[in-house]
Design a protein around this motif. Structure first.
Motif, short mmCIF file in Angstrom:
data_model
loop_
_atom_site.label_atom_id
_atom_site.label_comp_id
_atom_site.label_asym_id
_atom_site.label_seq_id
_atom_site.Cartn_x
_atom_site.Cartn_y
_atom_site.Cartn_z
N GLY A 255 0.81 -1.21 0.00
CA GLY A 255 0.00 0.00 0.00
C GLY A 255 0.84 1.26 0.00
O GLY A 255 0.53 2.23 -0.69
N GLU A 256 1.92 1.26 0.76
CA GLU A 256 2.82 2.42 0.80
C GLU A 256 3.44 2.70 -0.57
O GLU A 256 3.76 3.85 -0.89
N ARG A 257 3.61 1.69 -1.37
CA ARG A 257 4.22 1.84 -2.69
C ARG A 257 3.19 2.01 -3.80
O ARG A 257 3.52 1.95 -4.98
N GLY A 258 1.93 2.19 -3.41
CA GLY A 258 0.89 2.42 -4.39
C GLY A 258 0.53 1.21 -5.22
O GLY A 258 -0.05 1.34 -6.30
N LEU A 259 0.85 0.03 -4.73
CA LEU A 259 0.55 -1.19 -5.46
C LEU A 259 -0.85 -1.68 -5.11
O LEU A 259 -1.21 -1.78 -3.93
N ARG A 260 -1.63 -2.01 -6.12
CA ARG A 260 -2.96 -2.56 -5.90
C ARG A 260 -2.87 -4.07 -5.70
O ARG A 260 -2.09 -4.74 -6.34
N VAL A 261 -3.70 -4.55 -4.81
CA VAL A 261 -3.80 -5.99 -4.54
C VAL A 261 -5.18 -6.44 -4.95
O VAL A 261 -6.18 -5.91 -4.48
N PRO A 262 -5.31 -7.36 -5.90
CA PRO A 262 -4.24 -8.19 -6.50
C PRO A 262 -3.77 -7.72 -7.88
O PRO A 262 -2.99 -8.41 -8.53
N GLN A 263 -4.25 -6.57 -8.37
CA GLN A 263 -3.94 -6.18 -9.75
C GLN A 263 -2.44 -6.06 -9.99
O GLN A 263 -1.93 -6.48 -11.05
N ASP A 264 -1.72 -5.44 -9.05
CA ASP A 264 -0.27 -5.25 -9.22
C ASP A 264 0.55 -6.25 -8.42
O ASP A 264 1.69 -6.54 -8.77
N LEU A 265 -0.02 -6.75 -7.34
CA LEU A 265 0.71 -7.69 -6.48
C LEU A 265 -0.28 -8.65 -5.84
O LEU A 265 -1.21 -8.23 -5.16
N SER A 266 -0.07 -9.93 -6.06
CA SER A 266 -0.87 -10.95 -5.38
C SER A 266 -0.19 -11.32 -4.07
O SER A 266 1.05 -11.41 -4.01
N VAL A 267 -0.99 -11.51 -3.02
CA VAL A 267 -0.44 -11.83 -1.70
C VAL A 267 -1.16 -13.05 -1.14
O VAL A 267 -2.40 -13.11 -1.13
N VAL A 268 -0.37 -14.01 -0.65
CA VAL A 268 -0.91 -15.22 -0.04
C VAL A 268 -0.35 -15.35 1.37
O VAL A 268 0.85 -15.15 1.60
N GLY A 269 -1.21 -15.68 2.31
CA GLY A 269 -0.78 -15.92 3.68
C GLY A 269 -0.76 -17.41 3.99
O GLY A 269 -0.78 -18.26 3.10
N TYR A 270 -0.71 -17.71 5.28
CA TYR A 270 -0.72 -19.11 5.72
C TYR A 270 -1.32 -19.18 7.12
O TYR A 270 -1.00 -18.35 7.96
N ASP A 271 -2.20 -20.13 7.35
CA ASP A 271 -2.85 -20.46 8.63
C ASP A 271 -4.35 -20.25 8.58
O ASP A 271 -5.06 -20.81 9.41
N ASP A 272 -4.86 -19.43 7.64
CA ASP A 272 -6.29 -19.11 7.60
C ASP A 272 -6.77 -18.70 8.98
O ASP A 272 -7.77 -19.22 9.50
N SER A 273 -6.08 -17.74 9.57
CA SER A 273 -6.46 -17.20 10.88
C SER A 273 -7.75 -16.39 10.75
O SER A 273 -8.16 -16.05 9.64
N PRO A 274 -8.42 -16.07 11.86
CA PRO A 274 -9.70 -15.37 11.79
C PRO A 274 -9.68 -14.09 10.98
O PRO A 274 -10.67 -13.73 10.34
N ILE A 275 -8.55 -13.39 10.96
CA ILE A 275 -8.50 -12.12 10.24
C ILE A 275 -8.48 -12.30 8.73
O ILE A 275 -8.86 -11.40 7.98
N ALA A 276 -8.07 -13.46 8.24
CA ALA A 276 -7.90 -13.66 6.80
C ALA A 276 -9.22 -13.55 6.05
O ALA A 276 -9.25 -13.12 4.89
N SER A 277 -10.32 -13.94 6.68
CA SER A 277 -11.60 -13.95 6.00
C SER A 277 -12.39 -12.66 6.15
O SER A 277 -13.51 -12.55 5.66
#
Length: 358
Positions: A255-277
């Motif tokens: 976000g600080e670099r003005g990149l859109r997610v996912p148009q400019d950068l795709s991001v994947v996490g791990y654990d499927d914690s409550p915040i992910a959804s």
């Protein structure tokens, strides 16, 4: 005049130690140094101290309590693990007591000492086991969520971290990404996930770029690692983080670099914690089935308390990929301005949300 019998406080005073340490020595705790153990036993003999029958009877009673050792209360994966544990133990009349050994790292005592003094009926070690965790022989123990580092005679229940990282990486390569970075941290789970990422990248004929943060897997570690990655390799189109918390840091850096997610950068996490959804993040992640890990750990612990032997081989649960809105196909080189009309995901939103949860 009748001389009163010596008390445990007299023993502690004579040995120059605390009353709690005397209790640990009398219970045979292996976590006490030989010098202090010798001092306590010498004081016991010189004073003629004998524990009361009432105290001995109380010490022999079960507490119906299971001690759970974690290593970072800010790591959201513990939420589901503890839920699974509680739901599995409650029907058997067992409750849990949780201790974070990093909170009291500045003092000599380890949470295991406190749990042993409580006379817990079993232990769940939900952190990477170390040599300092000297568990008394015969105490039922389950290591939950970590495969590397073993406690003698303990059951192990974990997610297949290596497999999960491969699933996430294959998802990104399947979308067409070729410049993928991995944000990693310390600990056995992070090492296994980094290995899975490297394997999947090699299988796709791609170079694996792995970047650590400050050594842990916090939001700040994810942010620091993402800054290094995105500034050092701005051609990166996708990021796999070692967990959802690090993924939040990556979203902030993007976000600080003005990149859109996912148009400019795709991001994947791990654990499927409550915040992910949450609607704010809608994070693509790997479900490490933490609640099930907790439930299976509870099942094994109850069996061990009942006298069943250990299983020997680790129980590995299959991870599952959960696709949400933070991943998509990479932007074509000629698709126009990277900033477009969409609003980037900002650093402030990510950090403020994390602070509220913490």
């Amino acid at each position: 005049m009748t001389t009163r019998p010596p008390t445990i406080y007299d023993v502690a005073r004579a040995a120059g130690v605390s009353k709690s340490l005397v209790s640990l020595v009398l219970r045979g705790s292996p976590s006490v140094s030989e010098a202090r153990r010798s001092a306590v036993l010498r004081a016991v003999e010189e004073l003629g101290y004998r524990p009361s029958q009432a105290a001995a009877a109380l010490a022999g009673a079960t507490t119906r309590t299971i001690g759970v050792v974690i290593d970072d209360w800010r790591n959201l994966w513990f939420v589901e693990l503890l839920r699974g544990l509680q739901e599995g133990l409650a029907p058997h009349g067992l409750r849990i007591a949780v201790a974070d050994h990093t909170l009291n790292a500045h003092v000599e005592a380890h949470p295991l000492d406190g749990f042993l003094s409580m006379r817990v009926d079993g232990l769940v070690i939900a952190t990477e086991p170390t040599a300092a965790m000297r568990v008394p022989e015969g105490l039922p123990v389950v290591v939950a969520g970590h495969r590397e580092g073993r406690v003698p005679d303990a059951d192990v229940v974990a997610n297949d971290d290596r497999r999960g990282a491969r699933l996430a990486t294959e998802h990104l390569t399947g979308l067409g990404h070729r410049r993928i970075g991995h944000l990693t941290g310390g600990g056995g789970a992070a090492r296994l996930r980094a290995a899975g990422f490297a394997e999947a990248m090699a299988a796709a004929g791609l170079d694996a770029r792995t970047v650590p943060g400050h050594g842990a897997t916090t939001e700040e570690d994810g942010y620091a690692a993402a800054v290094r990655l995105l500034d050092g390799a701005p051609e990166t189109t996708a990021v796999l983080a070692a967990n959802d918390t690090m993924a939040m840091g990556a979203l902030a850096a993007a976000g600080e670099r003005g990149l859109r997610v996912p148009q400019d950068l795709s991001v994947v996490g791990y654990d499927d914690s409550p915040i992910a959804s949450t609607h704010l993040l809608r994070l693509t992640t790997v479900d490490s089935r933490n609640a099930e890990i907790g439930a299976v750990a509870a099942e094994r612990l109850v069996a061990r308390i009942g006298g069943s032997p250990g299983t020997g081989a680790p129980v590995l649960l299959e991870p599952e990929l959960v696709v949400r809105g933070s991943t998509g196909a990479p932007r074509a080189p000629d698709s126009g301005d990277a900033h477009g009309d969409s609003q980037p995901l900002t650093c402030s939103i990510s950090r403020q949300l994390f602070e509220m949860l913490a």
